[in-house]
Enzyme design. Structure first.
Site, PDB file in Angstrom:
ATOM      1  N   CYS A   1      58.470  37.931  36.224  1.00 53.27           N
ATOM      2  CA  CYS A   1      59.384  36.859  35.869  1.00 53.27           C
ATOM      3  C   CYS A   1      60.419  36.733  36.977  1.00 53.27           C
ATOM      4  CB  CYS A   1      60.089  37.183  34.563  1.00 53.27           C
ATOM      5  SG  CYS A   1      58.954  37.601  33.251  1.00 53.27           S
TER       6      CYS A   1
ATOM      7  N   HIS B   1      19.592  42.260  48.126  1.00 53.43           N
ATOM      8  CA  HIS B   1      19.504  43.360  47.167  1.00 53.43           C
ATOM      9  C   HIS B   1      19.971  42.941  45.767  1.00 53.43           C
ATOM     10  CE1 HIS B   1      18.469  46.111  50.369  1.00 53.43           C
ATOM     11  NE2 HIS B   1      19.476  45.622  51.072  1.00 53.43           N
TER      12      HIS B   1
ATOM     13  N   GLU C   1      37.857  37.096  50.944  1.00 51.70           N
ATOM     14  CA  GLU C   1      39.113  36.346  50.874  1.00 51.70           C
ATOM     15  C   GLU C   1      38.841  34.856  50.613  1.00 51.70           C
ATOM     16  OE1 GLU C   1      42.119  36.796  50.460  1.00 51.70           O
ATOM     17  OE2 GLU C   1      43.232  35.150  51.364  1.00 51.70           O
TER      18      GLU C   1
ATOM     19  N   GLU D   1      41.059  31.411  42.750  1.00 51.35           N
ATOM     20  CA  GLU D   1      42.396  31.370  42.166  1.00 51.35           C
ATOM     21  C   GLU D   1      42.996  29.976  42.094  1.00 51.35           C
ATOM     22  OE1 GLU D   1      45.202  33.974  44.113  1.00 51.35           O
ATOM     23  OE2 GLU D   1      44.435  33.460  46.076  1.00 51.35           O
TER      24      GLU D   1
ATOM     25  N   LYS E   1      53.186  35.138  41.676  1.00 46.61           N
ATOM     26  CA  LYS E   1      53.176  35.509  43.090  1.00 46.61           C
ATOM     27  C   LYS E   1      53.421  36.987  43.291  1.00 46.61           C
ATOM     28  CE  LYS E   1      53.417  34.521  47.562  1.00 46.61           C
ATOM     29  NZ  LYS E   1      52.095  34.334  48.173  1.00 46.61           N
TER      30      LYS E   1
ATOM     31  N   TRP F   1      56.795  34.873  32.851  1.00 48.98           N
ATOM     32  CA  TRP F   1      55.348  35.095  32.910  1.00 48.98           C
ATOM     33  C   TRP F   1      55.086  36.044  31.752  1.00 48.98           C
ATOM     34  CZ3 TRP F   1      51.871  39.174  33.706  1.00 48.98           C
ATOM     35  CH2 TRP F   1      50.585  38.800  34.120  1.00 48.98           C
TER      36      TRP F   1
ATOM     37  N   ASN G   1      63.221  41.123  33.619  1.00 47.99           N
ATOM     38  CA  ASN G   1      61.919  41.110  34.293  1.00 47.99           C
ATOM     39  C   ASN G   1      61.356  42.515  34.177  1.00 47.99           C
ATOM     40  OD1 ASN G   1      59.744  40.811  36.039  1.00 47.99           O
ATOM     41  ND2 ASN G   1      61.000  41.046  37.886  1.00 47.99           N
ATOM     42  N   GLY G   2      60.184  42.649  33.577  1.00 44.88           N
ATOM     43  CA  GLY G   2      59.584  43.975  33.442  1.00 44.88           C
ATOM     44  C   GLY G   2      58.985  44.159  32.061  1.00 44.88           C
TER      45      GLY G   2
ATOM     46  N   LYS H   1      40.317  32.858  47.398  1.00 44.36           N
ATOM     47  CA  LYS H   1      41.134  31.633  47.489  1.00 44.36           C
ATOM     48  C   LYS H   1      40.556  30.559  46.580  1.00 44.36           C
ATOM     49  CE  LYS H   1      43.996  32.874  48.805  1.00 44.36           C
ATOM     50  NZ  LYS H   1      44.484  34.084  49.385  1.00 44.36           N
TER      51      LYS H   1
ATOM     52  N   ARG I   1      57.084  33.126  40.613  1.00 48.58           N
ATOM     53  CA  ARG I   1      56.980  34.446  39.980  1.00 48.58           C
ATOM     54  C   ARG I   1      56.449  34.349  38.551  1.00 48.58           C
ATOM     55  NH1 ARG I   1      60.003  38.537  42.689  1.00 48.58           N
ATOM     56  NH2 ARG I   1      59.745  39.779  40.823  1.00 48.58           N
TER      57      ARG I   1
END
Ligand code: F6R
Length: 614
Positions: free
Chosen positions: A2, A510, A487, A494, A609, A77, A103-104, A491, A28
């Site tokens: 958050c 395989h 990567e 997400e 983020k 969040w 936040n936490g 990208k 965030r």
């Protein structure tokens, strides 16, 4: 995850500072937001579900002439409790006298809640946070001062918390607390701003104090006192942040992500500036100078990180072993910290992180320190917790990265890791001529990245138009470019919500080859290098099964262009630097697919983020 902001000062509209700050922190967390301030000797609270703009619309007509000189705010969040208005912060105590943002995660909240319920407290939300505010109230009722009540309360909490707290009877101060979740205090001119990161502060002041775990700050407009949880005074240094405010705006770009993709040439330039010694084929890295003392005793390097930073570490494994000439491992920070890693005082553990606050990476770093390893950070945010605790490190100087999907930080992490490998290699097996080759080509990279951006933007957009409806993508790469395949897939996942997998190209036969049919776009990183001919065979295998091949090739390529359905050309460089160039079209492809789908690329669903919870 958050974002929290607190303001105390002389501005006529403190809410403006807080809302502005929340917007800078929206990356965030962005499922709900809220603010509080004092009006007519009462706390007034406004909360809204959704983006900060919803909240902003709600508070825009407030008459600020009667409003206090302080305000606090939060962008959420969700961890405990759904995305609802009652669960949004700030949370207020039962008496209405104490209010806070958090936040936490409070791990023992249910035990504390039961205790408070027995004492007659009522809870209006499902959050863990509401417990903290009522616990402080309970300690104030026991005749403790505001400050002591906060200290007593936080000592009873287990878990992580960054807090900003206000008490109606003491409106001349805010109290900030840190344990596990970052808190920064901006020291302004007759004003102080508290936030979970510096983005919310730099518009007002560049002088900041970072709280450490187990510290509280008593923040007045013109005075900041810091203490530990034992109540002892702690003396803090004031850091000066060198970020420019303009870099926090989108400028003429529609999204931060696109802006940050296009900032890469400048960001890389900033990362290499003053660090390349062309004649000596070497690098100068002041932040890790003391590594010199251990260099011949080092047994191995271990790169740790999460998500994109982990992939940068993976590139690091290839590069450090090849040019550094030293055994190198790479590990997800979240796995490293819990699997009793085999590291010793002869091993260097490198924590790679854009934010410098990712909880898993921070805890893995601490675990490595406990085991006596040599530790260092490769970090973007100056003064962040990982940067401070790592002991030594290389700042990547990418500037603020606001888009949730990491782009310029990734390329700069790779650049920093390559420089670290040259630093080590030149003290071990890398000769001056090979060193010069790497350093002189690294110097040209900003220009090549600029060129790649200009030449691949349109073609990746055209390819995006063809494939945006695809439900799956496969990304293949080998050697240095295998992490780039991972990567590229990350990208796409997400920001476009399309399922994508990255694979080492030769591994496809395989298993994943079973997935290939005419509906499967396969992005192949096929630039020139030691295993170019093997990649050709891998492409043939895809083609033989009807897959659609999108190849990233060098401009002088003849063979792969002939057998691919779509070709994106990129300029040549030496193989070890090729991942820096090759990731550019993959970033653009993901960006274009997401925008064609009409998605919010800067704030993809469910993501935050800075992941400061485990
Ligand atoms: C992906 C992304 C994340 C971060 C990860 C680590 O685009 O941004 O995977 O790379 O959360 O974050 P930092 O680098 O801040 O430790």
């Amino acid at each position: 995850m958050c974002g929290i902001v607190g303001y105390i000062g002389v501005k006529s509209n403190p809410l403006e500072v807080v809302i502005e700050g929340l917007k800078q922190l929206e990356y965030r967390g962005y499922d709900s937001a809220g603010v509080a301030f004092i009006e007519d000797s009462k706390f007034r609270i406004y909360k809204e579900v959704g983006k900060i703009s919803n909240l902003e619309a709600k508070v825009k007509n407030i008459d600020f002439s009667k409003v206090s000189n302080l305000a606090i705010g939060h962008t959420r969040w969700a961890t405990h409790g759904g995305v609802t208005v009652p669960n949004a912060h700030p949370h207020i105590s039962n008496s209405g006298e104490i209010i806070l943002v958090h936040n936490g995660v409070i791990e023992n909240y249910s035990v504390l809640k039961e205790m408070l319920v027995r004492k007659g407290y009522y809870f209006y939300s499902q959050t863990d946070t509401e417990v903290i505010v009522n616990l402080i109230e309970e300690h104030i009722k026991e005749d403790n001062t505001f400050e002591d009540a906060v200290i007593l309360s936080v000592k009873e909490l287990s878990g992580t918390f960054g807090l900003v707290i206000s008490y109606l009877k003491e409106p001349d101060k805010l109290i900030a607390v840190r344990k596990g979740s970052p808190i920064v205090v901006g020291v302004g001119d007759n004003e102080s701003i508290i936030a979970s990161d510096i983005n919310a502060i730099v518009k007002h002041t560049k002088n900041v104090i970072y709280l450490e775990d187990g510290e509280i700050a008593i923040v007045r407009k013109d005075d900041i006192k810091t203490k530990d949880f034992a109540g002892e005074d702690v003396k803090k240094d004031v850091f000066v942040v060198d970020w420019e405010i303009e870099s926090l705006n989108k400028g003429n770009y529609p999204h931060y992500m696109l802006k940050e993709i296009f900032e890469q040439p400048v960001a890389i330039e900033n990362c290499i500036r003053g660090r390349l010694l062309e004649d000596e084929g070497a690098v100068k890295l002041g932040g890790i100078a003391k590594l010199e003392n251990y260099i011949h005793k080092i047994r191995k390097f271990v790169f740790i990180g999460c998500g994109t930073a982990y992939y940068a570490g993976m590139v690091g494994k290839y590069v450090m072993e090849n040019i550094g000439g030293i055994l190198t491992e790479v590990d997800y920070a979240s796995e490293f910290r819990y699997r009793n890693p085999m590291v010793s005082p002869r091993d260097v553990v490198v924590a790679v992180s854009q934010s410098g606050e990712t909880m898993d990476t921070l805890e893995a770093l601490r675990e490595a320190k406990r085991k006596g390893s040599i530790t260092m950070g490769i970090v973007n945010v100056v003064g962040s917790t990982i940067a401070r605790e790592a002991g030594m490190g290389i700042y990547i100087h990418a500037g603020p990265e606001i888009g949730v999907a990491s782009t310029k930080a990734f390329t700069n992490m790779m650049v920093a890791i390559i420089m670290l490998s040259v630093f080590v290699g030149r003290r071990k097996r890398l000769g001056i001529f090979e060193g010069r080759e790497i350093v002189s080509n690294l110097k040209k990279i900003p220009e090549l990245v600029e060129y790649t951006l200009n030449t691949t933007n349109k073609i990746t957009n055209d390819i995006a138009k063809e494939f945006y409806k695809s439900r799956n993508f496969l990304y293949l790469g080998r050697h240095y470019n295998y992490p780039i395949a991972l990567e590229g897939a990350l990208k796409l996942k997400e920001i476009s919500y399309i399922h994508a997998e990255g694979y080492p190209a030769a591994e496809m036969k395989h298993g994943p080859i079973a997935l290939i049919d005419e509906n499967m776009p396969v992005v192949v990183i096929a630039t020139k290098g030691s295993i170019y001919s093997k990649i050709i065979s891998n492409i043939q295998e895809v083609k033989a099964r009807g897959g659609k091949v999108i190849s990233i090739v060098n401009e002088d390529d003849k063979e792969i262009s002939k057998i691919s359905d779509y070709v994106v050309t990129v300029p040549n460089t030496i193989e070890v630097l090729s991942p820096i160039i090759n990731v550019i079209p993959l970033q653009l492809l993901a960006y274009h697919i997401a925008t064609i789908k009409g998605l919010d690329v800067d704030k993809p669903r469910n993501l935050a983020k800075s992941v400061t919870v485990e």
